[in-house]
Design an enzyme around this catalytic site. Structure first.
Site, PDB file in Angstrom:
ATOM      1  N   TYR A 105     -75.210-126.042  27.644  1.00 33.95           N
ATOM      2  CA  TYR A 105     -75.529-125.327  28.887  1.00 33.95           C
ATOM      3  C   TYR A 105     -74.335-124.443  29.217  1.00 33.95           C
ATOM      4  O   TYR A 105     -73.187-124.885  29.141  1.00 33.95           O
ATOM      5  CB  TYR A 105     -75.756-126.315  30.048  1.00 33.95           C
ATOM      6  CG  TYR A 105     -75.860-125.603  31.380  1.00 33.95           C
ATOM      7  CD1 TYR A 105     -77.092-125.215  31.882  1.00 33.95           C
ATOM      8  CD2 TYR A 105     -74.715-125.280  32.111  1.00 33.95           C
ATOM      9  CE1 TYR A 105     -77.189-124.531  33.078  1.00 33.95           C
ATOM     10  CE2 TYR A 105     -74.800-124.582  33.308  1.00 33.95           C
ATOM     11  CZ  TYR A 105     -76.037-124.214  33.778  1.00 33.95           C
ATOM     12  OH  TYR A 105     -76.123-123.524  34.959  1.00 33.95           O
ATOM     13  N   GLU A 193     -77.662-117.721  33.814  1.00 32.75           N
ATOM     14  CA  GLU A 193     -77.640-119.025  33.170  1.00 32.75           C
ATOM     15  C   GLU A 193     -78.256-118.969  31.774  1.00 32.75           C
ATOM     16  O   GLU A 193     -79.289-118.338  31.580  1.00 32.75           O
ATOM     17  CB  GLU A 193     -78.457-119.976  34.056  1.00 32.75           C
ATOM     18  CG  GLU A 193     -78.313-121.417  33.746  1.00 32.75           C
ATOM     19  CD  GLU A 193     -79.184-122.260  34.685  1.00 32.75           C
ATOM     20  OE1 GLU A 193     -78.646-122.825  35.639  1.00 32.75           O
ATOM     21  OE2 GLU A 193     -80.409-122.318  34.449  1.00 32.75           O
TER      22      GLU A 193
END
Ligand code: GDP
Ligand code: MN
Length: 416
Positions: A105, A193
């Site tokens: 991530y 993101e």
């Protein structure tokens, strides 16, 4: 404003980040065509991904692999039209399938309290980061970017090393982390993101094999207040996924925010609108919306605002509070009369108009038998009283009132 994944990918790619190619398709046939091109270009298969503005598409069955164009056509047929978290899928992204070795991530988010961009990374990618944050906060590395210089080299290395990205992946990870912050600043985003950022095994046509770091998903949220500076981004707005009331409000240049109460508010000026909401609360009511019709609003704006307010089935009364400065009271009053004549359902209205042409406004409103009030306190109290009367008049038990089938009224009933 949220960008669809395929648009977010374009922004990352434009900033030089490693994003696999891909195209959007609106029909299974189009998906097959894109798959054919990608596969004949060397892809071992494709991934077909639902383009909707919600997370967790994978878990919902909105991300599927296909080995052939025929497969892609069938899979796209399954995904198109399916509903993910209440949103119907109208488009899919078709991209080369990746052979994933590990998922990370990596994200940049605006940290308002720190007045900095916060870069977060985790070796536990692919799953929702909120879940990791809750269950294993130590698995997330956090670094604040420099307020003027962006993410510095040593900071980006710190993030990469914390994820265990060393050796050949270190330089790529540094470039990607810095790139996310750059994309954020350049586009006035408040979130950029990549989840997953993945190590992908690749086999090139000349037979060499290598592992590379690639952005396999992209999520970007833009700061609405900065959108006027980015007409190219505004053009990427997906109207299919917006609340029709929000679209209407934007077109009419009415500042409208939907809330959960039962008293619709129509006010000119943002400060006065806030005050009006406060006084509704103090009088024991709950505002159904924030609505600022702006300065110098004319009759048609008033009618449009009325339509917006009444589109909410929970609205039981409307409170109009106008301070005439540039806005003329008589113009607003005429707008109200006209709007009421066209309004789809009959909702009690309390009107307070002071300032420019207030006397003319009073005459118009009196002739049309509107309920008026002299002060804002009085207007708020009247609006709240009217909603109570409506409920009592309906003879319904608390929580089972005639209007208002929302969660709030159900909770109210359950509590008694
Ligand atoms: P999200 O669920 O909405 O976040 O959608 P993602 O784009 O992140 O996809 C969800 C998951 O699907 C990823 O975490 C991957 O595990 C998987 N996935 C996505 N693209 C590919 C791909 O090209 N190949 C493989 N094998 N899996 C993929
Ligand atoms: Mn994802």
């Amino acid at each position: 404003m949220k960008l669809q994944e395929f648009h977010a990918r374009e922004l990352l790619a434009a900033a030089g980040l490693p994003v696999p190619p891909g195209r959007v398709a609106a029909t299974p046939g189009e998906a097959a065509e894109v798959a054919r091109e990608l596969i004949s270009g060397g892809a071992t298969g494709v991934v077909v991904k639902a383009q909707v503005l919600v997370g967790g598409r994978g878990k919902a069955g909105g991300v599927k692999l296909a080995a052939t164009p025929e497969d892609a056509e069938r899979v796209a047929g399954e995904i198109l039209g399916m509903s993910i978290k209440g949103i119907t899928v109208r488009k899919v992204l078709v991209a080369p399938a990746s052979d994933i070795r590990h998922e990370y991530y990596l994200g940049a988010v605006l940290d308002r309290a720190a007045q900095r961009i916060l870069v977060m990374g985790s070796a536990e990618g692919g799953v929702e980061i909120e879940q990791v944050a809750k269950e294993k906060p130590e698995a997330i590395v956090r670094v604040h970017a420099h307020p003027h210089l962006g993410l510095l080299d040593f900071q980006a290395r710190q993030v990469a090393l914390a994820l265990g990205l060393t050796g050949p992946f270190l330089a790529d990870a540094v470039a990607i982390a810095k790139g996310l912050v750059r994309v954020m600043v350049e586009n006035d985003a408040d979130l950029v993101e990549v989840n997953p950022l993945a190590i992908v095994h690749q086999r090139t046509t000349d037979g060499t094999e290598e592992d590379r770091l690639v952005c396999l998903d992209a999520k970007i949220t833009l700061d609405d207040s900065a959108l006027p500076r980015h007409p190219d981004l505004e053009a990427r707005r997906d109207l299919d996924e917006e609340d029709p009331a929000d679209i209407e409000a934007r077109e009419q240049e009415i500042n409208f925010i939907h809330l959960d109460g039962t008293i619709g508010c129509m006010v000119n000026g943002a400060g006065l609108a806030m005050t009006t909401m406060d006084l509704v609360k103090r009088a024991g009511g709950e505002p159904a919306n924030f609505l600022d019709i702006g300065g110098g609003a004319r009759a048609d704006t008033v009618a449009a605002a009325m339509k917006l307010i009444l589109a909410d089935p929970r609205v039981e009364a409307i409170l109009v509070n106008i301070f005439g400065g540039i806005t003329r009271g008589d113009e607003v009053a005429r707008g109200l009369v006209e709007a009421r004549s066209r309004q789809s359902r009959d909702v009690p209205m309390v009107v307070r108009i002071v300032g420019t042409n207030a006397t003319e406004a009073q005459t118009i409103l009196r002739e049309a038998s509107f309920r008026t009030a002299d002060s804002l306190e009085e207007a708020a109290a009247q609006a709240v009283a009217v909603t109570r009367a409506t409920r009592d008049g309906a003879g319904a038990a608390p929580g089972a009132r005639a209007v208002g089938t929302g969660a709030a009224s159900m909770a109210e009933g359950a509590g008694r």
